[in-house]
Design an enzyme around this catalytic site. Structure first.
Site, PDB file in Angstrom:
ATOM      1  N   ASN A  12       0.846  -1.193   0.000  1.00 18.22           N
ATOM      2  CA  ASN A  12       0.000   0.000   0.000  1.00 18.22           C
ATOM      3  C   ASN A  12       0.885   1.249   0.000  1.00 18.22           C
ATOM      4  O   ASN A  12       1.731   1.404   0.886  1.00 18.22           O
ATOM      5  CB  ASN A  12      -0.903  -0.026   1.246  1.00 18.22           C
ATOM      6  CG  ASN A  12      -1.898   1.108   1.263  1.00 18.22           C
ATOM      7  OD1 ASN A  12      -1.559   2.259   1.042  1.00 18.22           O
ATOM      8  ND2 ASN A  12      -3.150   0.787   1.550  1.00 18.22           N
ATOM      9  N   HIS A  15       0.755   6.275   2.026  1.00 13.14           N
ATOM     10  CA  HIS A  15       1.434   7.251   2.881  1.00 13.14           C
ATOM     11  C   HIS A  15       2.641   7.898   2.223  1.00 13.14           C
ATOM     12  O   HIS A  15       3.221   8.834   2.797  1.00 13.14           O
ATOM     13  CB  HIS A  15       1.733   6.630   4.238  1.00 13.14           C
ATOM     14  CG  HIS A  15       0.464   6.306   4.963  1.00 13.14           C
ATOM     15  ND1 HIS A  15      -0.464   7.274   5.277  1.00 13.14           N
ATOM     16  CD2 HIS A  15      -0.078   5.120   5.355  1.00 13.14           C
ATOM     17  CE1 HIS A  15      -1.508   6.710   5.881  1.00 13.14           C
ATOM     18  NE2 HIS A  15      -1.295   5.409   5.931  1.00 13.14           N
ATOM     19  N   ARG A  23       3.302  18.896   2.228  1.00 17.99           N
ATOM     20  CA  ARG A  23       3.935  20.104   1.735  1.00 17.99           C
ATOM     21  C   ARG A  23       3.228  20.703   0.522  1.00 17.99           C
ATOM     22  O   ARG A  23       3.605  21.764   0.035  1.00 17.99           O
ATOM     23  CB  ARG A  23       5.399  19.810   1.346  1.00 17.99           C
ATOM     24  CG  ARG A  23       6.368  19.788   2.502  1.00 17.99           C
ATOM     25  CD  ARG A  23       6.624  21.171   3.093  1.00 17.99           C
ATOM     26  NE  ARG A  23       7.374  22.040   2.200  1.00 17.99           N
ATOM     27  CZ  ARG A  23       8.687  22.175   2.249  1.00 17.99           C
ATOM     28  NH1 ARG A  23       9.398  21.474   3.118  1.00 17.99           N
ATOM     29  NH2 ARG A  23       9.290  23.008   1.438  1.00 17.99           N
ATOM     30  N   HIS A  48      -5.782   3.520  -1.555  1.00 18.04           N
ATOM     31  CA  HIS A  48      -7.100   3.857  -1.019  1.00 18.04           C
ATOM     32  C   HIS A  48      -7.434   5.291  -1.393  1.00 18.04           C
ATOM     33  O   HIS A  48      -6.820   6.234  -0.884  1.00 18.04           O
ATOM     34  CB  HIS A  48      -7.080   3.678   0.498  1.00 18.04           C
ATOM     35  CG  HIS A  48      -8.393   3.946   1.171  1.00 18.04           C
ATOM     36  ND1 HIS A  48      -8.570   3.816   2.533  1.00 18.04           N
ATOM     37  CD2 HIS A  48      -9.597   4.340   0.689  1.00 18.04           C
ATOM     38  CE1 HIS A  48      -9.810   4.106   2.851  1.00 18.04           C
ATOM     39  NE2 HIS A  48     -10.457   4.444   1.742  1.00 18.04           N
ATOM     40  N   ARG A  50      -9.633   7.932  -0.659  1.00 16.51           N
ATOM     41  CA  ARG A  50     -10.633   8.335   0.327  1.00 16.51           C
ATOM     42  C   ARG A  50     -11.519   9.461  -0.214  1.00 16.51           C
ATOM     43  O   ARG A  50     -11.109  10.220  -1.086  1.00 16.51           O
ATOM     44  CB  ARG A  50      -9.946   8.803   1.613  1.00 16.51           C
ATOM     45  CG  ARG A  50      -9.484   7.675   2.518  1.00 16.51           C
ATOM     46  CD  ARG A  50      -8.843   8.228   3.780  1.00 16.51           C
ATOM     47  NE  ARG A  50      -8.592   7.177   4.758  1.00 16.51           N
ATOM     48  CZ  ARG A  50      -9.426   6.849   5.741  1.00 16.51           C
ATOM     49  NH1 ARG A  50     -10.571   7.500   5.883  1.00 16.51           N
ATOM     50  NH2 ARG A  50      -9.128   5.886   6.588  1.00 16.51           N
ATOM     51  N   ARG A  54      -7.359  12.641   1.362  1.00 16.79           N
ATOM     52  CA  ARG A  54      -6.308  13.052   2.302  1.00 16.79           C
ATOM     53  C   ARG A  54      -4.928  12.552   1.884  1.00 16.79           C
ATOM     54  O   ARG A  54      -3.920  13.102   2.317  1.00 16.79           O
ATOM     55  CB  ARG A  54      -6.624  12.579   3.725  1.00 16.79           C
ATOM     56  CG  ARG A  54      -6.550  11.080   3.910  1.00 16.79           C
ATOM     57  CD  ARG A  54      -6.777  10.678   5.351  1.00 16.79           C
ATOM     58  NE  ARG A  54      -8.118  11.006   5.808  1.00 16.79           N
ATOM     59  CZ  ARG A  54      -8.613  10.587   6.972  1.00 16.79           C
ATOM     60  NH1 ARG A  54      -7.848   9.867   7.794  1.00 16.79           N
ATOM     61  NH2 ARG A  54      -9.832  10.891   7.329  1.00 16.79           N
ATOM     62  N   HIS A  55      -4.871  11.484   1.111  1.00 13.87           N
ATOM     63  CA  HIS A  55      -3.565  11.031   0.618  1.00 13.87           C
ATOM     64  C   HIS A  55      -3.641  10.752  -0.882  1.00 13.87           C
ATOM     65  O   HIS A  55      -3.261  11.609  -1.676  1.00 13.87           O
ATOM     66  CB  HIS A  55      -3.008   9.839   1.426  1.00 13.87           C
ATOM     67  CG  HIS A  55      -3.990   8.816   1.884  1.00 13.87           C
ATOM     68  ND1 HIS A  55      -4.765   8.077   1.014  1.00 13.87           N
ATOM     69  CD2 HIS A  55      -4.315   8.393   3.139  1.00 13.87           C
ATOM     70  CE1 HIS A  55      -5.513   7.235   1.714  1.00 13.87           C
ATOM     71  NE2 HIS A  55      -5.279   7.408   2.996  1.00 13.87           N
ATOM     72  N   GLU A  75      -8.782   0.404  -3.042  1.00 15.70           N
ATOM     73  CA  GLU A  75      -9.592   0.468  -1.830  1.00 15.70           C
ATOM     74  C   GLU A  75     -10.501   1.687  -1.890  1.00 15.70           C
ATOM     75  O   GLU A  75     -10.063   2.776  -2.296  1.00 15.70           O
ATOM     76  CB  GLU A  75      -8.705   0.553  -0.588  1.00 15.70           C
ATOM     77  CG  GLU A  75      -7.971  -0.726  -0.278  1.00 15.70           C
ATOM     78  CD  GLU A  75      -7.265  -0.676   1.069  1.00 15.70           C
ATOM     79  OE1 GLU A  75      -7.123   0.435   1.638  1.00 15.70           O
ATOM     80  OE2 GLU A  75      -6.828  -1.739   1.548  1.00 15.70           O
ATOM     81  N   THR A 106      -8.372   3.294   8.976  1.00 12.66           N
ATOM     82  CA  THR A 106      -9.564   2.455   9.055  1.00 12.66           C
ATOM     83  C   THR A 106      -9.611   1.741  10.397  1.00 12.66           C
ATOM     84  O   THR A 106      -8.691   1.007  10.764  1.00 12.66           O
ATOM     85  CB  THR A 106      -9.555   1.429   7.908  1.00 12.66           C
ATOM     86  OG1 THR A 106      -9.389   2.129   6.674  1.00 12.66           O
ATOM     87  CG2 THR A 106     -10.861   0.661   7.870  1.00 12.66           C
ATOM     88  N   GLU A 156     -10.898  -9.633   3.169  1.00  9.08           N
ATOM     89  CA  GLU A 156      -9.622  -9.278   3.781  1.00  9.08           C
ATOM     90  C   GLU A 156      -9.857  -9.099   5.269  1.00  9.08           C
ATOM     91  O   GLU A 156     -10.621  -8.211   5.689  1.00  9.08           O
ATOM     92  CB  GLU A 156      -9.048  -8.000   3.174  1.00  9.08           C
ATOM     93  CG  GLU A 156      -7.701  -7.629   3.793  1.00  9.08           C
ATOM     94  CD  GLU A 156      -6.985  -6.502   3.060  1.00  9.08           C
ATOM     95  OE1 GLU A 156      -6.097  -5.889   3.690  1.00  9.08           O
ATOM     96  OE2 GLU A 156      -7.308  -6.236   1.892  1.00  9.08           O
ATOM     97  N   HIS A 199      -3.551  -4.826   7.874  1.00  7.63           N
ATOM     98  CA  HIS A 199      -3.725  -3.677   8.751  1.00  7.63           C
ATOM     99  C   HIS A 199      -2.808  -3.802   9.967  1.00  7.63           C
ATOM    100  O   HIS A 199      -2.971  -4.684  10.790  1.00  7.63           O
ATOM    101  CB  HIS A 199      -5.166  -3.464   9.225  1.00  7.63           C
ATOM    102  CG  HIS A 199      -5.415  -2.043   9.654  1.00  7.63           C
ATOM    103  ND1 HIS A 199      -5.675  -1.031   8.757  1.00  7.63           N
ATOM    104  CD2 HIS A 199      -5.424  -1.447  10.872  1.00  7.63           C
ATOM    105  CE1 HIS A 199      -5.842   0.113   9.391  1.00  7.63           C
ATOM    106  NE2 HIS A 199      -5.688  -0.121  10.681  1.00  7.63           N
ATOM    107  N   GLY A 200      -1.809  -2.919   9.992  1.00  4.32           N
ATOM    108  CA  GLY A 200      -0.912  -2.835  11.134  1.00  4.32           C
ATOM    109  C   GLY A 200       0.196  -3.857  11.175  1.00  4.32           C
ATOM    110  O   GLY A 200       0.956  -3.903  12.152  1.00  4.32           O
TER     111      GLY A 200
END
Length: 249
Positions: A12, A15, A23, A48, A50, A54-55, A75, A106, A156, A199-200
């Site tokens: 993924n 980020h 910036r 993803h 969104r 946001r990203h 996603e 999430t 998933e 996730h994580g």
């Protein structure tokens, strides 16, 4: 459905876009990150889009679809806007996730059992368009059965609680969560669903999940992007790949 010794890794790259957007610049470029992930051994790329952008942004999806040589796992929330974008691009896979504007990431799985009729109707055009539909859910049997009833191809399983308990030092809760994930994977597999997880996940937590024979793919992002700051993206992905393969063997 058969299990497989080969466990796929989806990377993924959300980020990378988070850093770029902090910036308001054109870099770092998520497309460049995706290409580097592919060359380092990723079996697919996850992004993803969104609702609040946001990203990942719409242009990133355009670029990924035009550039990737591995499958894109797109996603998204189950909204009409996102459905239209998915139908426009027709990515290899569409993963529906719950989404709240105020959350950092999430927070839990999709409530398929509580929204079965709407979600069944929502995914039908995506399936018809040739997308493999995945549902990001918890390990609860009711959610898994509902996913099978609406004819999703993939579930998933959300591994966030398992990872959180590990880093909190609550090992009894971690082990209970791991046992529940194993039961969920077995149930989903028995119902003909392909099982993914994510996730994580980190270097410390990935092995027990990778060792589950029913799990066919892991999707990992935040940790790999964070670790890349210290050892580089290629090294981070290759180390994760090695840990997955060792656990699977």
């Amino acid at each position: 459905m058969e299990t497989s010794d080969k466990l796929r890794l989806g990377v993924n790259i959300d980020h990378v876009a988070t850093v770029r957007n902090a910036r308001g610049s054109a870099y770092p470029d998520p497309i460049r990150a995706a290409k580097l992930a592919e060359s380092a051994g990723a079996d697919g790329i996850t992004a993803h889009l969104r609702e609040d952008r946001r990203h990942i942004r719409d242009g990133d999806i355009d670029g990924l679809m035009a550039t990737l040589t591995t499958p894109l796992n797109f996603e998204m929330a189950a909204t009409h806007e996102m459905q239209a974008i998915a139908l426009k691009h027709r990515p290899h896979a569409v993963c529906l996730v719950p989404e709240k504007r105020e959350e950092r990431t999430t927070e839990g799985g999709l409530d398929v059992a509580g929204d079965e009729s709407r979600l069944g109707a929502f995914i039908a055009p995506l399936i018809e368009a040739g997308c493999r539909v995945s549902l990001f859910i918890g390990h609860e049997p009711a959610q898994i059965h509902a996913a099978a009833r609406i004819e999703a191809a993939v579930v998933e399983l959300h591994t966030g609680a398992y990872c959180d308990h590990h880093y909190e030092g609550n090992y009894a809760a971690r082990d209970a969560e791991l046992a529940a994930l194993k039961e969920g994977a077995r149930l989903a597999h028995s119902l003909g669903l392909e099982v993914h997880a994510g996730h994580g996940l980190t270097f410390e937590t990935v092995a027990p999940i990778a060792a589950m024979p029913e799990v066919m793919e892991l999707n990992i992002g935040h940790f790999l992007m964070a670790e890349s700051l210290f050892i580089g993206m290629e090294a981070a992905i290759r180390q994760m790949r090695a840990l997955m393969d060792e656990a699977r063997a």
